[in-house]
Design a protein around this motif. Structure first.
Motif, PDB file in Angstrom:
ATOM      1  N   THR A  33       7.777   0.633  -6.581  1.00 46.67           N
ATOM      2  CA  THR A  33       8.618   1.089  -5.349  1.00 46.67           C
ATOM      3  C   THR A  33       8.198   0.743  -3.954  1.00 46.67           C
ATOM      4  OG1 THR A  33      10.333   3.038  -4.649  1.00 46.67           O
ATOM      5  CG2 THR A  33       7.772   3.440  -4.991  1.00 46.67           C
ATOM      6  N   LEU A  34       9.079   0.797  -3.048  1.00 52.93           N
ATOM      7  CA  LEU A  34       8.385   0.592  -1.693  1.00 52.93           C
ATOM      8  C   LEU A  34       7.605   1.809  -1.151  1.00 52.93           C
ATOM      9  CD1 LEU A  34       8.862  -0.774   1.152  1.00 52.93           C
ATOM     10  CD2 LEU A  34      10.778   0.465   1.503  1.00 52.93           C
ATOM     11  N   VAL A  35       6.520   1.400  -0.567  1.00 57.92           N
ATOM     12  CA  VAL A  35       5.638   2.639   0.026  1.00 57.92           C
ATOM     13  C   VAL A  35       5.276   2.541   1.411  1.00 57.92           C
ATOM     14  CG1 VAL A  35       4.576   2.841  -2.069  1.00 57.92           C
ATOM     15  CG2 VAL A  35       3.821   1.631  -0.579  1.00 57.92           C
ATOM     16  N   VAL A  36       5.044   3.804   2.167  1.00 59.16           N
ATOM     17  CA  VAL A  36       4.421   3.404   3.410  1.00 59.16           C
ATOM     18  C   VAL A  36       2.966   4.331   3.270  1.00 59.16           C
ATOM     19  CG1 VAL A  36       6.644   3.321   4.817  1.00 59.16           C
ATOM     20  CG2 VAL A  36       5.711   5.555   4.389  1.00 59.16           C
ATOM     21  N   LYS A  37       2.136   4.243   4.222  1.00 62.86           N
ATOM     22  CA  LYS A  37       0.876   5.103   4.104  1.00 62.86           C
ATOM     23  C   LYS A  37       1.012   6.368   4.021  1.00 62.86           C
ATOM     24  CE  LYS A  37      -0.268   4.856   8.978  1.00 62.86           C
ATOM     25  NZ  LYS A  37      -1.286   4.627  10.176  1.00 62.86           N
ATOM     26  N   GLU A  38       2.194   7.036   4.450  1.00 58.63           N
ATOM     27  CA  GLU A  38       2.065   8.410   4.507  1.00 58.63           C
ATOM     28  C   GLU A  38       2.531   8.910   3.132  1.00 58.63           C
ATOM     29  OE1 GLU A  38       2.640   7.051   8.596  1.00 58.63           O
ATOM     30  OE2 GLU A  38       3.550   6.537   6.974  1.00 58.63           O
ATOM     31  N   ASP A  39       3.161   8.212   2.194  1.00 56.59           N
ATOM     32  CA  ASP A  39       3.577   8.660   1.046  1.00 56.59           C
ATOM     33  C   ASP A  39       2.870   7.843  -0.322  1.00 56.59           C
ATOM     34  OD1 ASP A  39       5.067   6.437   0.906  1.00 56.59           O
ATOM     35  OD2 ASP A  39       7.082   7.126   1.141  1.00 56.59           O
ATOM     36  N   VAL A  40       2.207   7.137  -0.210  1.00 57.27           N
ATOM     37  CA  VAL A  40       1.525   6.167  -1.012  1.00 57.27           C
ATOM     38  C   VAL A  40       1.139   7.125  -2.174  1.00 57.27           C
ATOM     39  CG1 VAL A  40      -0.641   5.632   0.051  1.00 57.27           C
ATOM     40  CG2 VAL A  40       0.364   4.336  -1.787  1.00 57.27           C
ATOM     41  N   ALA A  41      -0.001   8.000  -1.567  1.00 60.42           N
ATOM     42  CA  ALA A  41      -0.424   8.769  -2.799  1.00 60.42           C
ATOM     43  C   ALA A  41       0.542   9.655  -3.774  1.00 60.42           C
ATOM     44  CB  ALA A  41      -1.497   9.901  -2.149  1.00 60.42           C
ATOM     45  N   HIS A  42       1.277  10.163  -2.960  1.00 57.96           N
ATOM     46  CA  HIS A  42       2.572  10.832  -3.516  1.00 57.96           C
ATOM     47  C   HIS A  42       3.296   9.924  -4.588  1.00 57.96           C
ATOM     48  CE1 HIS A  42       6.061  13.403  -4.445  1.00 57.96           C
ATOM     49  NE2 HIS A  42       6.693  12.314  -4.164  1.00 57.96           N
ATOM     50  N   LEU A  43       3.655   8.869  -4.332  1.00 56.80           N
ATOM     51  CA  LEU A  43       4.245   7.743  -4.913  1.00 56.80           C
ATOM     52  C   LEU A  43       3.571   7.376  -6.308  1.00 56.80           C
ATOM     53  CD1 LEU A  43       6.502   6.048  -2.481  1.00 56.80           C
ATOM     54  CD2 LEU A  43       7.472   7.559  -4.124  1.00 56.80           C
ATOM     55  N   VAL A  44       2.214   7.198  -6.057  1.00 55.90           N
ATOM     56  CA  VAL A  44       1.406   6.812  -7.207  1.00 55.90           C
ATOM     57  C   VAL A  44       1.154   7.891  -8.292  1.00 55.90           C
ATOM     58  CG1 VAL A  44      -1.107   6.467  -7.750  1.00 55.90           C
ATOM     59  CG2 VAL A  44       0.127   5.128  -6.076  1.00 55.90           C
ATOM     60  N   GLU A  45       1.357   9.115  -7.737  1.00 58.42           N
ATOM     61  CA  GLU A  45       1.333  10.163  -8.457  1.00 58.42           C
ATOM     62  C   GLU A  45       2.544  10.315  -9.340  1.00 58.42           C
ATOM     63  OE1 GLU A  45      -0.215  13.506 -10.415  1.00 58.42           O
ATOM     64  OE2 GLU A  45      -1.289  12.393  -9.183  1.00 58.42           O
ATOM     65  N   ALA A  46       3.660  10.129  -8.752  1.00 60.01           N
ATOM     66  CA  ALA A  46       4.759  10.208  -9.360  1.00 60.01           C
ATOM     67  C   ALA A  46       5.247   8.944 -10.325  1.00 60.01           C
ATOM     68  CB  ALA A  46       5.984   9.946  -8.336  1.00 60.01           C
ATOM     69  N   GLY A  47       4.358   7.854 -10.466  1.00 64.17           N
ATOM     70  CA  GLY A  47       4.248   6.999 -11.279  1.00 64.17           C
ATOM     71  C   GLY A  47       4.438   5.593 -11.114  1.00 64.17           C
ATOM     72  N   ALA A  48       4.385   5.138  -9.764  1.00 68.08           N
ATOM     73  CA  ALA A  48       4.487   3.847  -9.264  1.00 68.08           C
ATOM     74  C   ALA A  48       3.167   3.108  -9.267  1.00 68.08           C
ATOM     75  CB  ALA A  48       4.934   3.898  -7.711  1.00 68.08           C
ATOM     76  N   GLN A  49       3.230   1.913 -10.106  1.00 67.81           N
ATOM     77  CA  GLN A  49       2.117   1.288 -10.080  1.00 67.81           C
ATOM     78  C   GLN A  49       2.096  -0.067  -9.206  1.00 67.81           C
ATOM     79  OE1 GLN A  49       1.159   1.599 -14.660  1.00 67.81           O
ATOM     80  NE2 GLN A  49      -0.425   0.190 -13.707  1.00 67.81           N
ATOM     81  N   LEU A  50       3.348  -0.533  -9.093  1.00 73.67           N
ATOM     82  CA  LEU A  50       3.548  -1.922  -8.400  1.00 73.67           C
ATOM     83  C   LEU A  50       3.888  -1.125  -6.988  1.00 73.67           C
ATOM     84  CD1 LEU A  50       3.986  -4.983  -7.714  1.00 73.67           C
ATOM     85  CD2 LEU A  50       6.275  -4.703  -8.717  1.00 73.67           C
ATOM     86  N   LEU A  51       3.165  -1.403  -5.848  1.00 68.17           N
ATOM     87  CA  LEU A  51       3.364  -0.937  -4.412  1.00 68.17           C
ATOM     88  C   LEU A  51       3.840  -1.950  -3.676  1.00 68.17           C
ATOM     89  CD1 LEU A  51       0.332   1.302  -4.647  1.00 68.17           C
ATOM     90  CD2 LEU A  51       2.576   2.096  -5.482  1.00 68.17           C
ATOM     91  N   TYR A  52       4.885  -1.648  -3.053  1.00 69.31           N
ATOM     92  CA  TYR A  52       5.415  -2.904  -2.179  1.00 69.31           C
ATOM     93  C   TYR A  52       5.511  -2.389  -0.652  1.00 69.31           C
ATOM     94  CZ  TYR A  52       9.454  -5.313   0.039  1.00 69.31           C
ATOM     95  OH  TYR A  52      10.030  -6.037   1.150  1.00 69.31           O
ATOM     96  N   TYR A  53       4.801  -3.134   0.113  1.00 73.43           N
ATOM     97  CA  TYR A  53       4.433  -2.523   1.681  1.00 73.43           C
ATOM     98  C   TYR A  53       4.746  -3.881   2.448  1.00 73.43           C
ATOM     99  CZ  TYR A  53       1.872   0.196   5.121  1.00 73.43           C
ATOM    100  OH  TYR A  53       1.464   0.729   6.089  1.00 73.43           O
ATOM    101  N   HIS A  54       5.401  -3.286   3.734  1.00 69.67           N
ATOM    102  CA  HIS A  54       5.810  -4.454   4.566  1.00 69.67           C
ATOM    103  C   HIS A  54       4.535  -4.579   5.724  1.00 69.67           C
ATOM    104  CE1 HIS A  54       9.921  -4.881   3.982  1.00 69.67           C
ATOM    105  NE2 HIS A  54       9.998  -3.786   3.695  1.00 69.67           N
ATOM    106  N   ALA A  55       4.385  -5.834   5.923  1.00 70.73           N
ATOM    107  CA  ALA A  55       3.255  -6.182   6.965  1.00 70.73           C
ATOM    108  C   ALA A  55       3.435  -5.582   8.377  1.00 70.73           C
ATOM    109  CB  ALA A  55       2.986  -7.760   7.045  1.00 70.73           C
TER     110      ALA A  55
END
Length: 243
Positions: free
Chosen positions: A194-216
């Motif tokens: 899923t799409l992530v931002v730095k504020e929620d990346v830890a939460h989304l990894v915990e929720a199950g995301a492995q492919l982390l999409y981030y904008h430059a």
């Protein structure tokens, strides 16, 4: 092949960082992979890159030691085939609402890459309430590596704006549905992204995301904000004069 390395990272339970340069730039693609991005993401659905530019960015990312995932303009067979022929390591296909959509993606990529299909990372996007309703059937389709939850289009399909102001959060019903969908994907034994931002990346990894999409662009904005703070500081101005 490099895309097999991405698959191996996922199989090992590691996260894969995929960064969208947000600009048609071979040099930026190379810099991002040299800086530690596992893959760049070239968005041909919403972005400005053409096939020739996609090819150049894929070569640059590889030169930097990374990979390239492309989002094609559509599920059109010739479009996906041309993207793959540009040398990308995988595709992230938008608007996969049904199991039949997912099966057609697999058929298309097998047709486009008869000799190296297994080396390509195949990602389908779950980005509508219809796709969430059909998720169990979509997850049962063989040949897909990652199921990517797209929060922007999913928000829109739920009646919300797809955009989020910097520092803000999506509406709670969207946040909950994204979390629930990531969990369903992981419980089915599949890889989620899923799409992530730095504020929620830890939460989304915990929720199950492995492919982390981030904008430059957030990196750029953070740097500009730091420089603004420094330039506004009287201490910094005095130090500069002293030097």
């Amino acid at each position: 092949m490099m895309s097999a390395t991405l698959k191996q990272r996922l199989a090992n339970g590691q996260s894969v960082l995929m960064v969208n340069p947000n600009h048609v730039s071979s040099s930026l693609a190379e810099k991002l992979t040299r800086a530690g991005a596992d893959s760049i993401f070239v968005d041909c659905e919403h972005g400005a890159a053409g096939f020739e530019q996609l090819q150049q960015m894929a070569k640059a990312a590889r030169f930097g030691g990374g990979y390239t995932i492309v989002r094609p303009q559509s599920q059109d067979r010739s479009t996906i085939t041309r993207c793959l022929n540009c040398g990308v390591d995988g595709v992230m296909v938008p608007l996969v609402h049904t199991a039949e959509n997912a099966r057609e993606v697999v058929r298309t990529i097998r047709y486009a890459c008869p000799d190296d299909y297994d080396e390509k990372l195949i990602i389908v996007m779950i980005e509508s309430t219809q796709a969430v309703e059909n998720l169990d059937e979509i997850l049962a389709v063989e040949g897909i590596d990652v199921f990517f939850v797209g929060p922007g289009d999913l928000s829109q399909s739920m009646g919300y704006s797809p955009r989020v102001a910097p520092g803000a959060r999506r509406p709670q019903p969207v946040v909950e549905l994204v979390d629930q969908t990531l969990g369903r994907i992981r419980r089915a034994g599949k890889f989620a992204g899923t799409l992530v931002v730095k504020e929620d990346v830890a939460h989304l990894v915990e929720a199950g995301a492995q492919l982390l999409y981030y904008h430059a662009d957030p990196f750029v904005n953070d740097g500009v904000n730091v420089m603004r703070c420094l330039s506004a500081s009287p201490v910094t101005r005095q130090s500069s004069v002293a030097v």
